[in-house]
Scaffold this active site. Sequence first.
Site: not given
Ligand code: FEO
Length: 405
Positions: A24, A79, A81, A83, A146, A165, A193, A226
């Site tokens: 993004h 989460h 999102e 990914d 987040h 995250d 990050y 991540h």
């Molecule tokens: Fe908020 Fe790694 O996704």
Amino acid sequence: MKPVEIKKDVFWVGAVDFGCHNFHGYSIAPRGTTYNSYLVRDQKNVLFDTVQAHHAEDMLTRLRQVIDPEKIDYIVVNHLELDHAGALAELVRVCRPEKIYCSSLGLKSMAGYFNMSGWPVQAVKTGDTINIGRRNIHFVETRMLHWPDSMFSYLPEDKLLISNDAFGQNVAAGCRFADEFPRAELERAIEEYYYNIVLPFSPQVLKTLALAAELKLDIDMIAPDHGFIFRGREEVSYILEKYRALAEQKPAKKALIFYDTMWHSTEKLAYYVGCGLESVGVPYRVMFLKNHHHSEVQTELARCGAVIAGSPTHNNGILPPVAALLTYMKGLRPLNRLGAAFGSYGWSGESVKVLHEWLAGMGMDMPAEPVKCAWSPDRPALDAAFALGRKVGEALAAKCGADCK
Ligand code: FEO
């Protein structure tokens, strides 16, 4: 890449994505990223988070090396999102879990993303615990760290925090632990990050660190979704303290000068601003925006207490790359910075006012009057740019004082 046993009966089963270079608007080229997913084998087998949809088969191949997916009893979605949840529908189809756990706000995004018909979902909140045999799982909501739905899963018997995250880094590599990767590169990846994703949520970071202390979470491993896993007390302290420092945003005695230029006049001013900083012993970095992606410039803010922006006047405003960067930076809400503006013009000369307003609008203290010059900078204009650098440098040194990092 094989699954990796990170604790007894706890396995990394995620995916490494060397090809992902953009999140993004945040450029993660050339390093790529990882989507970490963890399997815990116990009386109830639990999968924590998934991966991007197009890595589902990759993840399932890895998962099958340690368990028959149909034997997974619970899926925890920390989460939503995509990914991390992109492969959720496929995992639910293959595993047919007895329960899917997420936060109450996670439930809302889950319903928005997926056809959940028949899914055995249960919302959990901070303080909720489930027993899976030899272990318990404690859920800790981390709203706005987040996303509103974000949460941590804490496994006290393993002293393991699965942090989603938080504490992540976008790095695709063959190793799974932070202590296996060059420290300076890791440090930069953490800053990148944080400054491109987590920065606006710094108050929540500090609140979460305080909550973890209050809950007396005994942690000797932090496994984010991540990048690398932090193992051992020393590594856990390292990443917690790093996050505290990043969230506090104490002033750093270094200045960032960024600019775009049409005919090199603003560029000349940028170099004289740098000389002014140098004259009072303040290090600086100059970034020409045609050579740097906006997320690279944003990352540099992690080490800079002053932001000095330059643009010539263009269509009564500023050049588009400068406007794009300022838009991006404003959204990420850096705090506690000094700002200053400079630029050249041919006819109307609005750019420095626009820049000044942008920086002041981000809450930056502006210790120097903007410097603008018509056409090509003459001696007085270059002297004014030098004086601007000097003034910002003096103000930054005074602001940093003993509190400087
Ligand atoms: Fe908020 Fe790694 O996704």
